[in-house]
Every structure is written in C-alpha cells, then in structure tokens.
Scaffold this motif. Structure first.
Motif, PDB file in Angstrom:
ATOM      1  N   SER A 410       0.838  -1.199   0.000  1.00  0.00           N
ATOM      2  CA  SER A 410       0.000   0.000   0.000  1.00  0.00           C
ATOM      3  C   SER A 410       0.875   1.251   0.000  1.00  0.00           C
ATOM      4  O   SER A 410       2.086   1.193   0.217  1.00  0.00           O
ATOM      5  N   GLU A 411       0.242   2.393  -0.241  1.00  0.00           N
ATOM      6  CA  GLU A 411       0.980   3.646  -0.386  1.00  0.00           C
ATOM      7  C   GLU A 411       1.790   3.995   0.862  1.00  0.00           C
ATOM      8  O   GLU A 411       2.867   4.574   0.769  1.00  0.00           O
ATOM      9  N   ASP A 412       1.250   3.675   2.054  1.00  0.00           N
ATOM     10  CA  ASP A 412       1.947   4.011   3.301  1.00  0.00           C
ATOM     11  C   ASP A 412       2.427   2.753   4.016  1.00  0.00           C
ATOM     12  O   ASP A 412       2.458   2.684   5.239  1.00  0.00           O
ATOM     13  N   ALA A 413       2.835   1.757   3.235  1.00  0.00           N
ATOM     14  CA  ALA A 413       3.187   0.459   3.822  1.00  0.00           C
ATOM     15  C   ALA A 413       4.413   0.531   4.726  1.00  0.00           C
ATOM     16  O   ALA A 413       4.546  -0.266   5.655  1.00  0.00           O
ATOM     17  N   VAL A 414       5.317   1.448   4.451  1.00  0.00           N
ATOM     18  CA  VAL A 414       6.551   1.527   5.236  1.00  0.00           C
ATOM     19  C   VAL A 414       6.598   2.885   5.929  1.00  0.00           C
ATOM     20  O   VAL A 414       6.687   3.935   5.286  1.00  0.00           O
ATOM     21  N   ASP A 416       8.332   4.867   9.617  1.00  0.00           N
ATOM     22  CA  ASP A 416       9.327   4.709  10.674  1.00  0.00           C
ATOM     23  C   ASP A 416       8.688   4.931  12.042  1.00  0.00           C
ATOM     24  O   ASP A 416       7.464   5.124  12.154  1.00  0.00           O
ATOM     25  N   ALA A 417       9.492   4.900  13.081  1.00  0.00           N
ATOM     26  CA  ALA A 417       8.974   5.001  14.447  1.00  0.00           C
ATOM     27  C   ALA A 417       8.353   6.347  14.743  1.00  0.00           C
ATOM     28  O   ALA A 417       7.599   6.491  15.709  1.00  0.00           O
ATOM     29  N   ALA A 418       8.638   7.360  13.921  1.00  0.00           N
ATOM     30  CA  ALA A 418       8.019   8.672  14.083  1.00  0.00           C
ATOM     31  C   ALA A 418       6.740   8.800  13.265  1.00  0.00           C
ATOM     32  O   ALA A 418       6.103   9.860  13.290  1.00  0.00           O
ATOM     33  N   GLY A 419       6.368   7.756  12.548  1.00  0.00           N
ATOM     34  CA  GLY A 419       5.154   7.778  11.749  1.00  0.00           C
ATOM     35  C   GLY A 419       5.325   8.341  10.354  1.00  0.00           C
ATOM     36  O   GLY A 419       4.349   8.494   9.613  1.00  0.00           O
ATOM     37  N   ARG A 420       6.568   8.639   9.955  1.00  0.00           N
ATOM     38  CA  ARG A 420       6.810   9.225   8.635  1.00  0.00           C
ATOM     39  C   ARG A 420       6.831   8.147   7.553  1.00  0.00           C
ATOM     40  O   ARG A 420       7.374   7.063   7.758  1.00  0.00           O
ATOM     41  N   ARG A 421       6.248   8.460   6.410  1.00  0.00           N
ATOM     42  CA  ARG A 421       6.307   7.540   5.277  1.00  0.00           C
ATOM     43  C   ARG A 421       7.734   7.482   4.734  1.00  0.00           C
ATOM     44  O   ARG A 421       8.378   8.508   4.554  1.00  0.00           O
ATOM     45  N   ILE A 422       8.179   6.280   4.452  1.00  0.00           N
ATOM     46  CA  ILE A 422       9.514   6.076   3.898  1.00  0.00           C
ATOM     47  C   ILE A 422       9.354   5.583   2.461  1.00  0.00           C
ATOM     48  O   ILE A 422       8.661   4.596   2.204  1.00  0.00           O
ATOM     49  N   GLU A 423       9.999   6.265   1.541  1.00  0.00           N
ATOM     50  CA  GLU A 423       9.833   5.973   0.126  1.00  0.00           C
ATOM     51  C   GLU A 423      10.982   5.107  -0.400  1.00  0.00           C
ATOM     52  O   GLU A 423      12.071   5.080   0.174  1.00  0.00           O
ATOM     53  N   PRO A 424      10.757   4.404  -1.499  1.00  0.00           N
ATOM     54  CA  PRO A 424      11.830   3.621  -2.141  1.00  0.00           C
ATOM     55  C   PRO A 424      12.953   4.535  -2.623  1.00  0.00           C
ATOM     56  O   PRO A 424      12.733   5.751  -2.772  1.00  0.00           O
ATOM     57  N   PRO A 425      14.140   3.951  -2.878  1.00  0.00           N
ATOM     58  CA  PRO A 425      14.432   2.512  -2.902  1.00  0.00           C
ATOM     59  C   PRO A 425      14.557   1.935  -1.495  1.00  0.00           C
ATOM     60  O   PRO A 425      15.097   2.587  -0.603  1.00  0.00           O
ATOM     61  N   LEU A 426      14.047   0.716  -1.338  1.00  0.00           N
ATOM     62  CA  LEU A 426      14.027   0.063  -0.036  1.00  0.00           C
ATOM     63  C   LEU A 426      14.390  -1.412  -0.170  1.00  0.00           C
ATOM     64  O   LEU A 426      14.003  -2.079  -1.142  1.00  0.00           O
ATOM     65  N   ALA A 427      15.097  -1.902   0.836  1.00  0.00           N
ATOM     66  CA  ALA A 427      15.381  -3.329   0.952  1.00  0.00           C
ATOM     67  C   ALA A 427      14.596  -3.849   2.147  1.00  0.00           C
ATOM     68  O   ALA A 427      14.937  -3.538   3.296  1.00  0.00           O
TER      69      ALA A 427
END
Length: 691
Positions: A410-414, A416-427
């Motif tokens: 989903s769009e907000d699948a990832v 962080d602990a502060a609730g911020r959306r993290i965008e690709p590239p991601l492993a």
C-alpha cells in the motif's frame, strides 16, 4: 472510493463470482453483481412481488460457490402474524440463481412477479476504484425468455426457464424487466423459475486463466483433535481453495494434467498473482505437490524474457499479476496485463521448487523446472550485484506502477517510528530472508544434481548476504521485550527504518537468523505491541501512525500470522507459536472459519467483542484459506529432506493430534502426535528422525 466488502455476501467459482448484499437484491450499487473473468455481467437483479420487495430474514452459505437468501412476502389479509409466502433465492457463482415461491398459508395467493435487470459491463478495476459507468442498453432475447446487453467491452445475457405464464419481456436503455402474471398458488403449492447469467469480455485475452476442467489435486485430511477450531479452519479453508482454483490454458498439452493454481482472492484479485499463488502452493505442500507443480509452470511460462519499463519485466523475473488488459487502478496507477512489479515473487519461486522437490515432486518435473529457477536466481544475483549494499531492493522505474513491491504494497506500507512515510528505494527485511533461503535451497538442489561448483558459489553468496543483514538490519531497543529488533527495511545510507513491524516474523524459517536472533524476534512477536490477542499486527501499536483498521499499518493478516507461527515452530519457540496460534484460531470462530485477507488489530481483552474484518478485505482469499494447513503442518513439525530420504518430526502440538491423509512423494501418511510423533505410510527408503 473503493467499495467496502465487510457486509457483502460472496460466492465464488473461479473465475466467476457473485457479490450481493445480505438481502440478495442486486441494485447496481458498489461491488454488487455477477462476474466472470474480471467483467461484471450483471449489476442489477431485483425481485418484486406485487410491486414490493420481499422482506429478508436470513442468508445461508451452501458452500463457497453457492448461497441461499430467504425472505417473506406478507399480506395484511392473512389472519396470522406468521409469514405465509416464503421466497428462496439460491445463487450460484458462474451459473445464476433459482427463485422459489412457496405458499405455506391456508388460502390461495395470486401474485405479480417482476425481475428487473441491468448492467454496466464494467471491468473489475473500474469497480474497485469506485468508478461509475453508464448503463448498457438492454434488448430482449430472440427466444422471448430473456434479456441481452452488448457493448464494445463485452456482452451479457440473462435467460429463464420457459414458463406457461410468460415471462413478458420489456427492455430499454436503462435495463430490462421480466414479468410473470398472474402467478396463482394454492395452499401448499410452489412456483419456481431458474435464471442463468452468462457473458464475457468482447475480446478474449490470450492465455488468460480459465475454470479448471479437473478436480482439485488434494484431499481433505482427517484430523482427530480436541481442538475443533483447528479442524474447522482446515476444512473451510480447503473448500474456499477449491473454489479459488484456476487453470493455465497454456498447459496440460498431450494429455498431461492441468496446471492449476490458486487465485489470490475474491473479488479484486481473482487471477494469477506470483507472490500469493506461490505462498498458497507452499502452504499446501503437505497435501501433495500437484498444486505446486501447476503454479510453478504457470509462472515459468510467463517468466520475464526482456527488459520492459512499462511492464517492469526483466529476464528471469517472475510475474506479479496477470490481468485481461491494461487498466487504471486508481490513485494514478496504471498497470499492464502482464505486470512484474514485485521484488519477492522471484526468490519465492525458487524456494517453492526446492520445497516441492523435498515433498516429492517427481525428478522429471524438478529437472524441467530447474532452468527457470536458475534464471530467477540470476535475476536476484544481478539486482543485488547492482546495489551498493548488496541487498535485494525495489526502486520502481515509473511513477504509475506499484510504489512498494513486497506483500506490504500500500501507499503508506513503510513508516518509521516517528510515523513518517519512507519511500523507495528500499530493501525489505523479509525479502533478504527469501533471497537467502532461495540461494541455499537452490544450492542444495544443484549439489544433488552433481553441480557442486555452482552450488558452492550460491552458498558463498548467501553467507555474505547473511553477514550484511546482521550488520545493517538490527536496531537497539532498551525498553522493548528484547534489547534489539529487526528493522522493517533499509533505505539510503544505508539507514534502517525504525519501528517494530510484523515483517521480522517471516524471517524465522528462512535461516538468515542465528539462534539468539530468533529468540529476540520471538520475544517481539508475542509482545502486546505486535500480538493483538487475535493474531500478529502488521505494525507495533506503540508507534505513531498505528491504525488497527489500516491495510498494513496495524491490521492483522491471516497469512502473516500463520507464517510467523510456522517460523516459531521451526525454530523451537513453541510457547510463542501457540500464543499466536490460539489468537488466530479464536478469531476464526468469529469469521465462521472463512478467514478474511486481513482484520482489525484492536487489542483483545477479557470480554472484548469479536475482531472486525477490514472493510475492503478479500474473503475468500488464497493464502488466508491455506493458512489452516500451514499451521497444522507447523504443529506436526514435519520437514522432509529429499537428499537423504529423511522426514524430521518436531511436533509442537500441545495436545494429542492424529492426522491421516498427508502426502509425501505420492504416499499417504498418518501422523500421530502424543509428545512425540509417530509416522506411518512412508515411501520406500524414507525414515523418520526426531527433531
């Protein structure tokens, strides 16, 4: 907006299904209708008796493919408060429905029966995004007993059984009506009409999945246990899986068996999905290897061959999803019919072949599929070789494809602990585990095929990946249930994404964690931050952005919990596995054992109400339905090893358990667990080893 499904009654016989409100009346709203091959054939089918809708009193599933709606038609002239006219509609996916009127009163009744029908012939992608399409004009059928609709995108037809009373047919630009009048019923008499619904897309897509012509390859095992929840979860799951079966029309040539696989879920994903279909096949391996074989071949035939940015295709890459045509999916997303935007399906394909080999897939099939697995592994090695950190990452090449390309997509699948959306590239962490497991498994298979040098190269690569993982993915947590946890992903830098999530549970059975690391993960999975009491939350309840009714931000996914249980059992953390399992089984009782794709991650407490289904969840859904077999196998603790013909048994069942009908290399096993496991029916040359 996407239609909600939590109160929708679905019956499915893939690739067809019907979706109805609880009263059975189809009024053209939301997802309502009869469907086939991702095309809505009919969205309105409304029954009127004397210009009134019957009053609903109940809905009863008669199996995954069929449901009965019961209503009454009351008359103020009746000298009783009891209903005297009972209306039954039995709806069957892929067929239509039968309507029966029964006069159970003491006086005769004369009725006018009307059936109004209409359609938009919409594609399922348009329905999912909430897009309203214009009605297709209706014409009367040539035989005078039905209605027809035709447009540039498809056609549909409604036929009825011929009746002495009619029907009278009226058609027009907004739909059609069939009328029977008068219908005279003396006391004790009944009247019946059968309605068939058929049609397809205007252009038949080449190679698109079809309804199987052969029965399911598995048989339901006989389970003797004091825990009825486990038995019913397996039984109902297998019924749904039977209804979700599809066949590859490109297979089964020269008299060979059909290549069958499990569709991802109904209503949105009733087709071949690489990741989902692979996991369903993996979970069902203890019941035989035919489903795995069919799934592997269906995906192998569509394995990537060229570099194509729009399809995100690459040589060796495994398909993500198969659709009849390119479609708009909402939120600016445009996906082609053959879409490869998945980072995890490719290593999972390799592991499915390896596990099927261990469960007894014939050598000829293994050898025929091995080149496809090697090409898949080559794609993994190439992608990690191009990455500065040597990790398997996703970084979508275009903005109108999937942004996140693992099972949490989903769009907000990832976050962080502060609730911020993290965008690709991601492993993603679990993707590294999949890659590690695939490399080790393929190395084992190559060594068995007398290719030791290639096997050793894969083992060396896997060893290096395991070290990189240990260096990059662990985060400290002084106040947590363990002093560290696995980051959901690693981004730029490489920077680990903080905030505990369920993804780490899928690492346990991959081998990428050592014993101490498994112990720390087990502590997190059973902590109330992640364990809701009904199953495993997708995200910790203590981090900002937690939402128990989000798609991936705090909900409980059935398959995710089952995979975690499987991993906990495999690594010897039986108390933790049972804690998650009992929550899952308790949730199953509230869903009638037809487990939804996901459900709310609200905390369970004494006297708390039943868990809520996620309002747009697929139900039935492939890997949710297969989860019952997965947890059954986990409790039995069986692990076959084809290289030395050894079946390891390390049971986790807390009470005596007897299972008949598991399958190893074509032989039906009986497994009895009472502290230890006793196995009978082994293939010749196989032996059992205690865990």
């Amino acid at each position: 907006m996407q239609p909600l499904l939590h109160d929708v009654v679905i019956c499915v016989d893939a690739p067809a299904f019907a979706a109805s409100p609880r009263d059975g009346q189809l009024r053209g709203a939301h997802v309502q209708g009869f469907y086939d091959h991702d095309r809505r054939l009919l969205h309105t089918l409304c029954l009127l008796l004397d210009d009134r809708e019957p009053e609903p009193i109940g809905v009863q599933p008669l199996g995954p493919h069929q449901v009965r709606f019961t209503a009454v038609h009351r008359d103020p002239r009746d000298r009783t408060d009891d209903p005297t006219m009972i209306v039954e509609r039995v709806r069957t996916a892929g067929v239509g429905e039968t309507i029966v009127l029964r006069n159970v009163g003491t006086r005769g009744r004369t009725l006018r029966v009307e059936l109004a029908a209409a359609t938009d012939l919409a594609d399922i992608a348009d329905v999912k995004r909430g897009r309203r399409r214009a009605l297709v004009p209706c014409t009367g059928a040539s035989d005078g007993a039905g209605l027809e609709w035709r447009s540039a995108s498809g056609h549909a037809e409604l036929r009825t059984t011929v009746s002495a009373i009619g029907p009278a047919v009226a058609d027009g630009p907004e739909g059609g009506t069939l009328t029977w009048s008068p219908v005279v019923l003396r006391p004790g008499e009944s009247w019946q009409v059968t309605v068939t619904v058929a049609g397809r897309a205007a252009l038949e897509p080449s190679g698109h999945p079809v309804r199987p012509g052969e029965p399911a390859s598995w048989s339901e095992p006989v389970i003797e246990t004091d825990d009825r929840r486990l038995r019913d979860l397996v039984s109902w799951g297998l019924r749904d899986l039977d209804a979700l079966r599809l066949a590859d029309p490109l297979g089964g040539a020269d008299g060979a068996a059909e290549d069958q696989f499990i569709a991802a879920g109904c209503p949105w994903y009733l087709t071949l999905f690489g990741r989902d279909s692979i996991w369903s096949a993996r979970m069902l391996l203890p019941l035989g290897t035919d489903l795995a074989r069919g799934t592997l071949w269906a995906l192998a035939r569509r394995q990537g061959r060229v570099h194509d940015v729009f399809r995100e295709e690459a040589p060796g890459r495994i398909l993500h999803e198969l659709r009849p045509a390119t479609a708009q999916h909402g939120n600016g997303m445009r996906l082609p019919s053959h879409y490869y935007g998945s980072v995890d399906a490719t290593p999972l394909f390799v592991t499915l072949l390896v596990e099927a080999w261990h469960w007894g897939l014939p050598d000829a099939e293994v050898d025929a599929l091995l080149p496809y697995a090697e090409r898949a592994m080559d794609w993994v090695l190439e992608r990690t070789g191009e990455d500065t950190d040597g990790l398997l990452r996703y970084n979508p090449p275009r903005s109108d494809g999937l942004r996140h390309q693992s099972w949490k997509d989903s769009e907000d699948a990832v976050r962080d602990a502060a609730g911020r959306r993290i965008e690709p590239p991601l492993a993603l962490c679990e993707v590294q585990g999949y890659a590690y497991e695939a490399a080790n498994g393929l190395a084992e298979l190559l060594r068995d095929r007398n290719r030791p040098d290639e096997a050793q190269q894969l083992l060396n690569w896997a060893t290096a990946l395991k070290k990189r993982f240990a260096d990059l993915f662990w985060l400290p947590s002084p106040d947590g249930p363990a002093t560290r946890y696995v980051a959901i992903a690693v981004g730029h830098g490489p920077t680990p994404v903080s905030g505990a999530a369920s993804n780490m549970g899928q690492l346990l059975s991959t081998g990428i964690l050592d014993e101490a690391e498994c112990r720390d993960v087990a502590a997190w999975l059973t902590d109330p931050q992640l364990n809701s009491g009904w199953g495993l939350r997708s995200r910790s309840a203590t981090v900002p952005g937690f939402n128990p009714l989000s798609y991936h931000g705090g909900s409980v996914w059935t398959h995710d919990t089952a995979i975690a249980v499987r991993g906990l059992c495999a690594t010897g953390h039986h108390p933790e596995a049972l804690a998650l399992l009992h929550g899952l089984l308790d949730a199953a009782t509230h869903f009638g054992y037809r487990m939804p794709e996901l459900y709310a991650g609200d905390a369970r407490s004494n006297g708390s109400p039943a868990p809520l289904a996620y309002p747009a969840a697929c139900r039935p859904q492939g890997w949710s339905a297969a989860s019952g077999v997965a947890v059954l196998a986990a409790l039995l603790g069986l692990r076959p090893d084809a290289t030395c013909r050894r079946l390891t048994a390390r049971p986790a069942a807390p009470t005596p358990l007897l299972v008949r009908g598991l399958v190893l290399a074509g032989h039906r096993l009986t497994v009895e667990v009472d502290r230890k496991a006793t196995v009978s029916g082994l293939p010749e040359g196989w032996r059992v080893q205690d865990g």
